[in-house]
Write a protein that holds these residues in place. Structure first.
Motif, PDB file in Angstrom:
ATOM      1  N   SER A 126     -10.180  13.092 -16.457  1.00  0.00           N
ATOM      2  CA  SER A 126      -9.241  12.803 -17.800  1.00  0.00           C
ATOM      3  C   SER A 126      -8.619  13.902 -18.085  1.00  0.00           C
ATOM      4  CB  SER A 126     -10.454  12.384 -18.866  1.00  0.00           C
ATOM      5  OG  SER A 126     -11.156  11.136 -18.670  1.00  0.00           O
ATOM      6  N   VAL A 127      -8.907  15.030 -17.794  1.00  0.00           N
ATOM      7  CA  VAL A 127      -7.927  16.309 -17.928  1.00  0.00           C
ATOM      8  C   VAL A 127      -7.106  16.461 -16.971  1.00  0.00           C
ATOM      9  CG1 VAL A 127      -8.167  18.712 -18.153  1.00  0.00           C
ATOM     10  CG2 VAL A 127      -9.648  17.531 -19.437  1.00  0.00           C
ATOM     11  N   VAL A 128      -7.273  16.424 -15.802  1.00  0.00           N
ATOM     12  CA  VAL A 128      -6.530  16.625 -14.569  1.00  0.00           C
ATOM     13  C   VAL A 128      -5.408  15.727 -14.593  1.00  0.00           C
ATOM     14  CG1 VAL A 128      -6.370  16.806 -12.042  1.00  0.00           C
ATOM     15  CG2 VAL A 128      -8.072  17.827 -13.116  1.00  0.00           C
ATOM     16  N   PHE A 129      -5.493  14.274 -14.528  1.00  0.00           N
ATOM     17  CA  PHE A 129      -4.411  13.427 -14.277  1.00  0.00           C
ATOM     18  C   PHE A 129      -3.387  13.404 -15.564  1.00  0.00           C
ATOM     19  CE2 PHE A 129      -7.388  12.019 -11.285  1.00  0.00           C
ATOM     20  CZ  PHE A 129      -6.651  11.417 -10.160  1.00  0.00           C
ATOM     21  N   PRO A 130      -3.810  13.407 -17.086  1.00  0.00           N
ATOM     22  CA  PRO A 130      -2.856  13.433 -17.954  1.00  0.00           C
ATOM     23  C   PRO A 130      -2.015  14.643 -17.973  1.00  0.00           C
ATOM     24  CG  PRO A 130      -4.986  12.335 -18.808  1.00  0.00           C
ATOM     25  CD  PRO A 130      -5.188  13.155 -17.483  1.00  0.00           C
ATOM     26  N   SER A 131      -2.939  15.787 -17.493  1.00  0.00           N
ATOM     27  CA  SER A 131      -2.109  17.134 -17.848  1.00  0.00           C
ATOM     28  C   SER A 131      -1.082  17.113 -16.651  1.00  0.00           C
ATOM     29  CB  SER A 131      -3.090  18.148 -17.333  1.00  0.00           C
ATOM     30  OG  SER A 131      -4.003  18.079 -18.485  1.00  0.00           O
ATOM     31  N   ALA A 132      -1.386  16.635 -15.432  1.00  0.00           N
ATOM     32  CA  ALA A 132      -0.560  16.763 -14.322  1.00  0.00           C
ATOM     33  C   ALA A 132       0.804  15.635 -14.626  1.00  0.00           C
ATOM     34  CB  ALA A 132      -1.080  16.307 -12.973  1.00  0.00           C
ATOM     35  N   ILE A 133       0.413  14.564 -15.076  1.00  0.00           N
ATOM     36  CA  ILE A 133       1.651  13.707 -15.663  1.00  0.00           C
ATOM     37  C   ILE A 133       2.253  14.313 -16.673  1.00  0.00           C
ATOM     38  CG2 ILE A 133       2.250  11.165 -16.367  1.00  0.00           C
ATOM     39  CD1 ILE A 133      -0.370  10.562 -14.751  1.00  0.00           C
TER      40      ILE A 133
END
Length: 154
Positions: A126-133
């Motif tokens: 939940s932190v990795v994906f929105p941060s990267a996007i």
């Protein structure tokens, strides 16, 4: 929109299999059930994990598309969500899924509170994906809009 889809696909089909391979390696080396596999780690991955990696990655795309639909819905209303709110939205989707599936899974064998173990585990993607996007797709787009608005004002 195309850039968002490409980033989602690259992240999903790279990050999820990487996590599965690392977890499987840990279980292969230190877990009790996998220690008795007659082959080596590479044959174990090829035999048991390749199919689930791509099935889990494909199913995870559904979470990301729901997440993106919510973000784009807010953007159409003229509101831009911050990174923390984007993380919160995806975490809420994860939690709803874990609690929904866990409530059916735990009826027969496990106590209901055993779902709470998955809360911190769902926080990582939940932190990795929105941060990267956010940093790869949304932030450059916002910077272009700011430059365009500044040039219009001058």
């Amino acid at each position: 929109m195309i850039k968002r889809i490409i980033v989602n696909l690259l992240l999903t089909y790279f990050f999820i299999p990487l996590v599965i391979v690392v977890r499987t390696y840990y279980m292969f080396e230190f877990g009790e059930g996998i220690k008795y596999y007659p082959g080596d780690f590479e044959s174990y991955i090829l035999d048991r994990s390749i199919g689930p990696m791509f099935i889990i990655s494909t199913l995870y795309l559904v979470f990301l598309f729901i997440h993106n639909a919510i973000i784009l819905h807010y953007r159409e209303k003229g509101k831009e969500l911050s990174l923390v709110k984007k993380i919160g939205v995806l975490w809420a989707i994860h939690l709803a899924f874990v609690l929904f599936i866990g409530s059916f899974n735990n009826i027969w064998g496990n106590p209901v509170w055993s779902n709470w173990v998955y809360l911190p585990m769902t926080l990582i993607p939940s932190v990795v994906f929105p941060s990267a996007i956010h940093f790869l797709v949304d932030l450059p787009k916002l910077r272009k809009l700011e430059k365009k608005q500044m040039s219009i004002e001058e």
